[in-house]
Motif scaffolding. Structure first.
Motif, PDB file in Angstrom:
ATOM      1  N   ALA B 117       0.818  -1.138  -0.189  1.00 38.83           N
ATOM      2  CA  ALA B 117      -0.152   0.061   0.219  1.00 38.83           C
ATOM      3  C   ALA B 117       1.064   1.342   0.478  1.00 38.83           C
ATOM      4  O   ALA B 117       2.308   1.176   0.464  1.00 38.83           O
ATOM      5  N   PRO B 118       0.362   2.542  -0.475  1.00 35.37           N
ATOM      6  CA  PRO B 118       1.141   3.709   0.077  1.00 35.37           C
ATOM      7  C   PRO B 118       1.835   3.460   0.917  1.00 35.37           C
ATOM      8  O   PRO B 118       3.020   4.489   0.688  1.00 35.37           O
ATOM      9  N   GLU B 119       1.179   3.108   2.211  1.00 33.32           N
ATOM     10  CA  GLU B 119       2.215   4.054   3.241  1.00 33.32           C
ATOM     11  C   GLU B 119       2.840   2.850   2.982  1.00 33.32           C
ATOM     12  O   GLU B 119       3.958   2.778   4.272  1.00 33.32           O
ATOM     13  N   ASP B 120       3.501   2.216   2.192  1.00 32.74           N
ATOM     14  CA  ASP B 120       4.605   0.856   2.284  1.00 32.74           C
ATOM     15  C   ASP B 120       6.182   1.669   2.454  1.00 32.74           C
ATOM     16  O   ASP B 120       6.915   1.343   2.836  1.00 32.74           O
ATOM     17  N   LEU B 121       5.646   2.884   2.124  1.00 30.24           N
ATOM     18  CA  LEU B 121       6.959   3.763   1.706  1.00 30.24           C
ATOM     19  C   LEU B 121       7.476   3.974   3.240  1.00 30.24           C
ATOM     20  O   LEU B 121       8.779   4.318   3.303  1.00 30.24           O
ATOM     21  N   ASN B 122       7.022   3.771   3.936  1.00 27.94           N
ATOM     22  CA  ASN B 122       7.262   4.424   5.007  1.00 27.94           C
ATOM     23  C   ASN B 122       8.266   3.085   5.367  1.00 27.94           C
ATOM     24  O   ASN B 122       8.891   3.176   6.767  1.00 27.94           O
ATOM     25  N   LEU B 123       8.041   2.051   5.282  1.00 26.42           N
ATOM     26  CA  LEU B 123       9.135   0.669   5.645  1.00 26.42           C
ATOM     27  C   LEU B 123      10.463   0.907   5.094  1.00 26.42           C
ATOM     28  O   LEU B 123      11.192   0.210   6.190  1.00 26.42           O
ATOM     29  N   VAL B 124      10.807   1.592   4.480  1.00 24.33           N
ATOM     30  CA  VAL B 124      11.756   2.509   4.054  1.00 24.33           C
ATOM     31  C   VAL B 124      12.122   3.489   5.007  1.00 24.33           C
ATOM     32  O   VAL B 124      13.682   3.738   5.633  1.00 24.33           O
ATOM     33  N   LYS B 125      11.098   4.699   5.089  1.00 22.60           N
ATOM     34  CA  LYS B 125      11.658   5.788   5.143  1.00 22.60           C
ATOM     35  C   LYS B 125      11.487   6.240   6.994  1.00 22.60           C
ATOM     36  O   LYS B 125      11.924   7.521   7.072  1.00 22.60           O
ATOM     37  N   LEU B 293       9.617  -1.873  -2.775  1.00 22.69           N
ATOM     38  CA  LEU B 293       9.199  -2.820  -3.926  1.00 22.69           C
ATOM     39  C   LEU B 293       9.556  -4.071  -3.773  1.00 22.69           C
ATOM     40  O   LEU B 293       8.713  -5.186  -3.673  1.00 22.69           O
ATOM     41  N   SER B 294      10.557  -4.189  -3.741  1.00 20.10           N
ATOM     42  CA  SER B 294      11.620  -5.107  -3.542  1.00 20.10           C
ATOM     43  C   SER B 294      11.008  -6.042  -2.943  1.00 20.10           C
ATOM     44  O   SER B 294      11.479  -7.093  -2.803  1.00 20.10           O
ATOM     45  N   LEU B 295      11.740  -5.326  -1.232  1.00 18.40           N
ATOM     46  CA  LEU B 295      11.351  -6.078  -0.019  1.00 18.40           C
ATOM     47  C   LEU B 295      10.211  -6.751  -0.183  1.00 18.40           C
ATOM     48  O   LEU B 295      10.168  -8.479  -0.085  1.00 18.40           O
ATOM     49  N   ILE B 312      -1.461 -14.633  -0.645  1.00 19.92           N
ATOM     50  CA  ILE B 312      -2.034 -13.893  -1.706  1.00 19.92           C
ATOM     51  C   ILE B 312      -1.239 -11.975  -1.515  1.00 19.92           C
ATOM     52  O   ILE B 312      -1.037 -12.145  -0.584  1.00 19.92           O
ATOM     53  N   LEU B 313      -1.523 -11.016  -3.143  1.00 18.17           N
ATOM     54  CA  LEU B 313      -1.527 -10.106  -2.465  1.00 18.17           C
ATOM     55  C   LEU B 313      -1.969  -9.672  -2.511  1.00 18.17           C
ATOM     56  O   LEU B 313      -3.169  -9.694  -3.610  1.00 18.17           O
ATOM     57  N   LEU B 314      -2.149  -8.099  -1.802  1.00 20.07           N
ATOM     58  CA  LEU B 314      -2.897  -6.708  -1.837  1.00 20.07           C
ATOM     59  C   LEU B 314      -2.488  -5.960  -2.673  1.00 20.07           C
ATOM     60  O   LEU B 314      -1.027  -5.638  -2.199  1.00 20.07           O
ATOM     61  N   LEU B 315      -2.435  -4.687  -3.690  1.00 18.28           N
ATOM     62  CA  LEU B 315      -2.177  -3.812  -3.479  1.00 18.28           C
ATOM     63  C   LEU B 315      -2.862  -2.828  -3.737  1.00 18.28           C
ATOM     64  O   LEU B 315      -4.071  -2.451  -4.586  1.00 18.28           O
ATOM     65  N   ASP B 316      -3.037  -2.183  -3.079  1.00 19.74           N
ATOM     66  CA  ASP B 316      -3.787  -0.790  -2.678  1.00 19.74           C
ATOM     67  C   ASP B 316      -3.575   0.590  -3.415  1.00 19.74           C
ATOM     68  O   ASP B 316      -2.705   0.977  -2.096  1.00 19.74           O
ATOM     69  N   ASP B 317      -4.153   0.615  -4.627  1.00 15.37           N
ATOM     70  CA  ASP B 317      -3.598   2.088  -5.038  1.00 15.37           C
ATOM     71  C   ASP B 317      -2.111   2.303  -4.654  1.00 15.37           C
ATOM     72  O   ASP B 317      -1.635   3.598  -5.030  1.00 15.37           O
TER      73      ASP B 317
END
Lengths: 198, 372
Positions: B117-125, B293-295, B312-317
């Motif tokens: 999801a968009p908030e997964d960018l937080n995984l990095v930053k 995305l790689s992670l 199962i893959l969920l791609l939210d927005d």
């Protein structure tokens, strides 16, 4: 309140019991109104007597109507073994087994700094005193297998170890009569950890 | 594995609703605030019994209803299993194959889900906490016992910190009780660390080639474990335990002085490097997104390795946020093997044969309709 005062007071009293919510309390209160007067008086007397006549044994901390309690006074029992439990209900569970011939020590709780309970707030000091006075050879730590119970057991073991008294911890793992396949992973791994030589 | 169908009752903005899904790609199209993310969240909750968006389960129940329920059927290991998660003011219940699972650790893993999801960018930053949550969730998905050790660890940590606060205030602190908690903490911490190290080695193995692919060979990804104690990945649990024990012994008086536990798995972090530079601080927005995305894609392969089936893959927005090259790289990777749910406001601009073959649903005001 919609009820006359005597009833609402009774309802309030029932709500103080564990597991009783407002609805059950109302049901119980109205049930009492329909009971025979003798039964009600008996009930009230039993309640008051249980509280008034029962004390904690000055030796082991178990609930008793005479001090020291029957278990502590029993000359047939082996005084060299003491089983440490958290709650008087645990003594009753152990006694039902009819297999244990030693004595008990009831802690009335477990150590939990989070809840503000330290070793002095439960019956640990009296246990240490007891070990000095009595000829005890073995201490069985039967506190609950959760974080608090485990910490309490480890604490007592650290205190007592230097005196040379044998210390053991009750085993945890698979329930008797259960099937291995139905055990959850955590229990299974505990059972594996506590395996013994045959 | 794949989800055959899902049924929602009094869940978020869904009243009563059921739908069957395609085994490969399901695209959910709708305007904002119609229930797209709620649908994704429902699948996530069915897997983890909690939401990725809120820690408060009450929010999942539809406004002014007594309870909320998510039911589903998952097809795995050649069999179809019913799943059920119910929320009410008495708490939640999770059932697998009609049997209630009392422990969370027994239920989780019934379906494996990876969400991007968009908030997964937080995984990095984002903060280290986000990355710890990522490791813990991912290990927990395939190893229920990890969740148990993590729970015990957190419980002991709370007790230990409360005790340290007491000792800090006392004139003559008695360390006996503290040492009991230290022993217990170390026991669980060493297990957590050992499992995290094994996970990291696998994650690295999968994430590196994926990252290289997405960046067309321009970027090399590296992942390091930033431990608060002097431990390293080549140590076994016994060595880790000794190191932790030593550390706590040496810093006992300092911990009493500060009144809290200073080190342990709850203070650790992950570091990501691209071409030798730390992406968290020096990476561009694009590099950070590629890393995230790689992670996530590595996670898919990792779960396959552990469980033997793709999650199962969920791609939210997120699909519309990726450029054409990354989009098609992603869709090529999952094509034909991973059941995927995609939400988007429109399919325009997503030009790929995978999407043209997908099952399309439109969502409007809590109602999902199949388009083709």
């Amino acid at each position: 309140m919609y009820y006359p005062e005597p009833i609402s007071k009774l309802v309030d009293s029932f709500t103080k019991l564990p597991g009783i919510g407002p609805k059950t309390a109302v049901r119980l209160a109205f049930f009492v109104l329909n009971m025979k007067e003798d039964d009600v008086l008996d009930f009230a007397k039993n309640l008051a007597n249980a509280k008034r006549e029962l004390t904690h044994c000055s030796v082991c901390g178990h609930i008793t109507d005479k001090d020291p309690c029957r278990i502590c006074e029993d000359q047939e029992r082996d005084g060299t073994v003491i089983c440490v439990v958290q709650d008087p209900k645990d003594v009753i569970a152990m006694e039902k087994m009819k297999d244990y011939q030693g004595k008990y020590h009831v802690l009335h709780g477990a150590i939990s700094p989070m809840d503000g309970i330290g070793p002095e707030d439960i019956n640990v000091p009296s246990l240490i005193e007891r070990l000095k006075d009595e000829e005890v050879e073995e201490l069985i730590l039967a506190t609950n297998p959760n974080v608090e119970g485990e910490a309490t057991a480890m604490y007592i073991s650290r205190l007592v170890k230097p005196s040379g008294i044998k210390i053991s911890r009750i085993a945890h793992g698979l329930p008797v009569g259960g099937d291995l396949e139905y055990a959850d992973e955590v229990t299974l791994s505990k059972a594996l950890e506590g395996r013994r030589d045959l | 594995m794949y989800i055959e169908e899902i049924q929602l009752t009094n869940y978020r903005n869904y009243d009563h609703f059921s739908v069957s899904f395609d085994q490969s790609i399901n695209v959910i199209i709708g305007e904002n605030a119609q229930g797209k993310t709620n649908m994704m969240e429902a699948i996530y909750v069915l897997a983890f019994t909690k939401s990725h968006r809120t820690p408060r389960d009450k929010e999942l129940i539809k406004w002014d209803r007594e309870y909320g329920k998510i039911e589903g059927r998952v097809f795995r290991r050649n069999q179809s299993f019913p799943l059920e998660v119910v929320f009410s003011n008495k708490g939640k219940k999770a059932k697998f194959n009609h049997v209630e699972q009392k422990r969370l650790s027994e239920y989780i893993g019934a379906i494996n889900v990876v969400m991007f999801a968009p908030e997964d960018l937080n995984l990095v930053k984002g903060s280290p906490q986000e990355r710890r949550k990522f490791i813990d969730m991912e290990i927990g998905q395939t190893q229920p016992i990890y969740i148990y050790h993590l729970g015990q660890y957190q419980r002991i940590l709370k007790e230990r910190n409360a005790l340290l606060k007491d000792l800090q205030r006392s004139q003559e602190p008695d360390p006996t009780m503290l040492r009991v908690y230290t022993d217990q903490l170390v026991e669980h911490a060493s297990i957590l660390l050992e499992r995290r190290f094994i996970f990291l080695q696998k994650l690295r193995k999968w994430a590196q080639p994926i990252h290289e692919g997405i960046s067309r060979g321009h970027e090399t990804l590296n992942i390091d474990y930033d431990a608060s104690v002097n431990v390293s990945e080549d140590m076994d649990s016994e060595k880790i335990r000794l190191e932790l024990q030593n550390h706590f012994e040496r810093f006992e008086s300092k911990e009493i002085e500060r009144g809290t536990t200073l080190v342990g798995p709850h203070r650790d972090d992950l570091l990501f490097y691209v071409n030798g530079k730390n992406v968290q601080t020096f990476g561009s927005q694009g590099q950070q997104r590629t890393t995230a995305l790689s992670l996530k894609l590595a996670e898919i392969e990792l779960i396959y390795e552990e469980v033997g089936e793709y999650p199962i893959l969920l791609l939210d927005d997120v699909l519309s946020e990726l450029d054409d090259y990354r989009q098609s790289h992603l869709l090529n990777t999952i094509q034909g093997k991973v059941q995927t749910f995609v939400t988007t406001t429109s399919v325009d601009g997503i030009d790929h044969e995978t999407i043209s073959k997908a099952e399309i649903f439109t969502v409007h005001n809590g109602q999902l309709t199949e388009e083709r």
